[in-house]
Design a protein around this motif. Structure first.
Motif, PDB file in Angstrom:
ATOM      1  N   ARG A  96       7.225   1.840   3.579  1.00 48.35           N
ATOM      2  CA  ARG A  96       6.467   3.120   3.519  1.00 48.35           C
ATOM      3  C   ARG A  96       5.508   3.144   2.341  1.00 48.35           C
ATOM      4  O   ARG A  96       4.334   3.476   2.477  1.00 48.35           O
ATOM      5  CB  ARG A  96       7.433   4.301   3.396  1.00 48.35           C
ATOM      6  CG  ARG A  96       7.816   4.907   4.718  1.00 48.35           C
ATOM      7  CD  ARG A  96       8.818   6.028   4.542  1.00 48.35           C
ATOM      8  NE  ARG A  96       8.301   7.171   3.794  1.00 48.35           N
ATOM      9  CZ  ARG A  96       9.067   8.060   3.165  1.00 48.35           C
ATOM     10  NH1 ARG A  96      10.385   7.930   3.168  1.00 48.35           N
ATOM     11  NH2 ARG A  96       8.516   9.074   2.525  1.00 48.35           N
ATOM     12  N   ILE A  97       6.008   2.773   1.163  1.00 45.63           N
ATOM     13  CA  ILE A  97       5.155   2.896  -0.034  1.00 45.63           C
ATOM     14  C   ILE A  97       4.150   1.741  -0.135  1.00 45.63           C
ATOM     15  O   ILE A  97       3.167   1.841  -0.854  1.00 45.63           O
ATOM     16  CB  ILE A  97       6.001   2.976  -1.325  1.00 45.63           C
ATOM     17  CG1 ILE A  97       6.831   1.712  -1.488  1.00 45.63           C
ATOM     18  CG2 ILE A  97       6.883   4.216  -1.320  1.00 45.63           C
ATOM     19  CD1 ILE A  97       7.336   1.524  -2.882  1.00 45.63           C
ATOM     20  N   ALA A  98       4.413   0.656   0.629  1.00 51.70           N
ATOM     21  CA  ALA A  98       3.476  -0.476   0.645  1.00 51.70           C
ATOM     22  C   ALA A  98       2.172  -0.081   1.332  1.00 51.70           C
ATOM     23  O   ALA A  98       1.169  -0.776   1.217  1.00 51.70           O
ATOM     24  CB  ALA A  98       4.105  -1.678   1.348  1.00 51.70           C
ATOM     25  N   ALA A  99       2.198   1.034   2.074  1.00 54.47           N
ATOM     26  CA  ALA A  99       0.978   1.507   2.733  1.00 54.47           C
ATOM     27  C   ALA A  99       0.056   2.223   1.742  1.00 54.47           C
ATOM     28  O   ALA A  99      -1.106   2.474   2.052  1.00 54.47           O
ATOM     29  CB  ALA A  99       1.337   2.450   3.886  1.00 54.47           C
ATOM     30  N   TYR A 100       0.557   2.556   0.533  1.00 57.18           N
ATOM     31  CA  TYR A 100      -0.260   3.271  -0.456  1.00 57.18           C
ATOM     32  C   TYR A 100      -1.160   2.283  -1.195  1.00 57.18           C
ATOM     33  O   TYR A 100      -0.665   1.387  -1.895  1.00 57.18           O
ATOM     34  CB  TYR A 100       0.620   3.971  -1.495  1.00 57.18           C
ATOM     35  CG  TYR A 100       1.605   4.995  -0.978  1.00 57.18           C
ATOM     36  CD1 TYR A 100       1.461   5.571   0.287  1.00 57.18           C
ATOM     37  CD2 TYR A 100       2.674   5.394  -1.767  1.00 57.18           C
ATOM     38  CE1 TYR A 100       2.382   6.526   0.728  1.00 57.18           C
ATOM     39  CE2 TYR A 100       3.588   6.341  -1.325  1.00 57.18           C
ATOM     40  CZ  TYR A 100       3.433   6.900  -0.081  1.00 57.18           C
ATOM     41  OH  TYR A 100       4.340   7.833   0.367  1.00 57.18           O
ATOM     42  N   GLN A 101      -2.460   2.465  -1.081  1.00 59.57           N
ATOM     43  CA  GLN A 101      -3.384   1.544  -1.738  1.00 59.57           C
ATOM     44  C   GLN A 101      -3.193   1.484  -3.260  1.00 59.57           C
ATOM     45  O   GLN A 101      -3.224   0.390  -3.832  1.00 59.57           O
ATOM     46  CB  GLN A 101      -4.834   1.895  -1.352  1.00 59.57           C
ATOM     47  CG  GLN A 101      -5.895   0.923  -1.881  1.00 59.57           C
ATOM     48  CD  GLN A 101      -5.688  -0.519  -1.427  1.00 59.57           C
ATOM     49  OE1 GLN A 101      -5.004  -0.789  -0.434  1.00 59.57           O
ATOM     50  NE2 GLN A 101      -6.256  -1.444  -2.184  1.00 59.57           N
ATOM     51  N   PRO A 102      -2.974   2.614  -3.970  1.00 65.35           N
ATOM     52  CA  PRO A 102      -2.766   2.518  -5.427  1.00 65.35           C
ATOM     53  C   PRO A 102      -1.523   1.692  -5.795  1.00 65.35           C
ATOM     54  O   PRO A 102      -1.496   1.056  -6.855  1.00 65.35           O
ATOM     55  CB  PRO A 102      -2.597   3.974  -5.874  1.00 65.35           C
ATOM     56  CG  PRO A 102      -3.282   4.777  -4.806  1.00 65.35           C
ATOM     57  CD  PRO A 102      -3.051   4.023  -3.523  1.00 65.35           C
TER      58      PRO A 102
END
Ligand code: C5P
Length: 218
Positions: A96-102
């Protein structure tokens, strides 16, 4: 010239980690398990109580991860979490958090810092496309979903985690869909990658295939 890198990308439980570390052993190279960095960030989220939907807060955790890779041990703030990060809930949150670009940006340089002489084998989803686009050998390792679920099931049982095969299959398909469908660094073979289907291959056969491709490129 920078040290050579062999990248091994592919979906969940395609055998990337096992193949990467065996190839690295055979060549006497360093290894990068990039998924571990996303898993470590996820574990930090769970432990700190940060809201997983808060992109900036999660990216801040990724930026400040205090991690040491020491052989089989992975130390997070001095505690060995090598087992803890393998749990399914950590893997699902990692995806899930790997989808966040930052978050991806926060981990980018950390991954590139693993590059060292005489060489590096790096496994993940975007090693050949984003992190090491100049790698002289890129592998895209696939296997059918059944073979992958069975491997992951065995792996988790050996670690003493109890899981259901049907749950694993569902999780795996959800994670693959998320990893392949995201806007940022989606799971995709680099244009210059060689695809290996390991469904019917043993670990040894897969390792040999990668080593043969590498010696062809010398
Ligand atoms: O490979 P592993 O299952 O340990 O990775 C956990 C999650 O981290 C993956 O599902 C994927 O979403 C993410 N990941 C990524 N890019 C990488 C490695 C892992 O987005 N290079």
């Amino acid at each position: 010239t920078p040290a050579p890198v062999i990248t091994i990308d592919g979906p969940t439980a395609s055998g990337k980690g096992t193949i990467a570390s065996l190839v690295a052993d055979r060549l006497g190279w360093a290894v990068l398990d990039s998924g571990a960095l996303y898993r470590l960030t996820a574990l930090s989220v769970l432990r700190s109580g940060v809201n997983a939907d808060d992109v900036d807060a999660v990216a801040q955790l990724a930026r400040t991860l205090n991690v040491t890779f020491d052989g089989e041990r992975i130390l997070l703030d001095g505690e060995d979490v090598a087992q803890a990060i393998r749990k399914e809930d950590v893997g699902n949150l990692a995806s899930r958090i790997a989808a966040y670009q930052p978050v991806r940006e926060a981990l980018l340089q950390r991954q590139r810092d693993f590059r060292q002489a005489p060489g590096l084998v790096a496994d993940g989803r975007d090693m050949g496309t984003v992190v090491f686009p100049d790698a002289p050998l890129k592998i895209f390792l696939v296997a059918n979903v059944r073979a992958r679920a069975e491997r992951r099931y065995k792996q988790l049982m050996e670690k003493g985690f109890s899981v259901k095969l049907t749950d694993l299959l569902e999780d795996m398909q959800a994670r693959d869909a998320r990893d392949a469908g995201r806007a940022n660094a989606p799971l995709v073979a680099a244009a210059d990658a060689v695809t290996i289907d390991s469904s019917g291959l043993s670990i040894d056969q897969t390792v040999s295939r990668v080593l043969a491709l590498w010696s062809e490129r010398q």
